[in-house]
Design a protein around this motif. Structure first.
Motif: not given
Ligand code: ZN
Length: 368
Positions: A196-201, A294-308
């Protein structure tokens, strides 16, 4: 431009609870009220604290409801008043800490508890020492408290600088006895806070860094803590994840998944973490379209992209027996329009990067 301010002294680590006496003595608190979750009365933690603090403990208030009520707050205020308390120690999950925080402010500001939910001016509170026994709410490092008014069917977030605890004693050992289902429900809330933080204004570079770290720790350790409750490494990492996510959302507030959760909780009794997680996967994917970071954040968290990342969140929910579909929740699909309408009302929906119309929210929920 952004600001970042955090006033809570954090003591973190296995066994850190044994420093409680030193903390109380250093501050000169000789009259304290302890607010204890029932589980902590039963597993010996309160007995330990009572032995450590001796005569300083003037009263122990227990029996706080899962969604703490005005009546719970009133009981704590009465105890503070009766003993002219110097401080309050809250030991438990979000419920015990939230009730103690609300009481600490009501007591110091002389607010009548029945009028508490109309206030948003929390500037003074009795010093609060927060001791979390679950990993999830992060109430030990936030300036908010969610209180229910049962009579009027309301659940209201109270927010103000005075609601920050003075000290957070985060001892992962206290979470070792946390039951499986509580680990799942509160643990998935860590991910909802961080994502939610990453998606917060109101996100900023520091909150992003904290939220990414918290998400990674939670994704890597939650299932292990759920499957192996006595795994100390997983429990410690989860405690760290919870607190780190708390540091992040103490600055940004929550967004879509939390805004959508309140009606699911008040109307259908879906536990907080499960209610947030129900839509978190969808919000992350939608927010990634609105903000490609958020796509890059998803990669930094360890996933291929936001969908993954969204997929992995749903897999994790399934593995821990949490709801993924409306059928799992036992809620009729006919209620979707009403849920969509109610989701738009909480203030934190305006803090969500992707601003959806009611029809778009209906469309999102129909895919569940
Ligand atoms: Zn939450």
């Amino acid at each position: 431009m952004f600001t970042f301010r955090h006033p809570v002294q954090i003591r973190f680590g296995e066994g850190v609870i044994s420093q409680i006496n030193e903390i109380i003595e250093a501050e000169g608190y000789s009259r304290v009220v302890v607010v204890a979750a029932t589980s902590q009365m039963e597993n010996g933690v309160i007995e330990f604290i009572n032995t450590q603090l001796g005569d300083s403990v003037k009263e122990i208030v227990s029996g706080i409801e899962a969604n703490p009520t005005l009546e719970n707050v009133e009981t704590i205020v009465e105890a503070m008043d009766a003993h002219d308390a110097h401080a309050v120690i809250a030991v438990g999950g979000g419920s015990a800490m939230d009730a103690a925080k609300a009481a600490a402010a009501a007591y110091m500001q002389g607010i009548e508890v029945q009028n508490l939910l109309e206030h948003d001016d929390f500037t003074k509170a009795l010093p609060i020492i927060a001791v979390p026994s679950t990993s999830g709410s992060a109430s030990e490092v936030t300036a908010s408290s969610i209180i229910s008014d049962k009579q009027h069917g309301l659940k209201v977030p109270l927010i103000g600088p005075a609601l920050y605890p003075k000290t957070a004693i985060v001892d992962p050992e206290l979470t070792l006895t946390c039951p499986e289902r509580v680990t799942a429900i509160s643990g998935i809330d860590i991910l909802c806070h961080a994502l939610d933080c990453l998606g917060a204004v109101k996100h900023n570079p520091i909150s992003d860094a904290l939220a990414i770290r918290a998400s990674k720790l939670a994704f890597e350790n939650l299932l292990t803590a759920y499957q192996e409750p006595s795994n100390r490494e997983a429990r410690t990492n989860l405690s760290l994840a919870s607190m780190t996510a708390g540091l992040a959302f103490s600055q940004t507030g929550t967004s879509g998944s939390h805004a959508m959760s309140y009606y699911l909780t008040t109307q259908y009794d879906v536990p907080h973490g499960e209610a947030c997680a129900f839509s978190m996967d969808a919000w992350y994917a939608i927010n990634a379209k609105a903000n490609p970071e958020l796509e890059q954040h998803a990669k930094d968290i360890g996933f291929a992209d936001a969908e993954a990342l969204s997929e992995a969140l749903n897999t994790l929910k399934r593995q821990m027996g949490l709801a993924v579909t409306f059928e799992d929740l036992g809620i009729s699909r006919e209620d979707i329009p009403k849920i969509a309408e109610k989701s738009l009302r909480p203030a934190n929906m305006k803090n969500n990067i992707a601003q959806l119309s009611q029809d778009e929210i209906i469309e999102m929920l129909e895919r569940k």
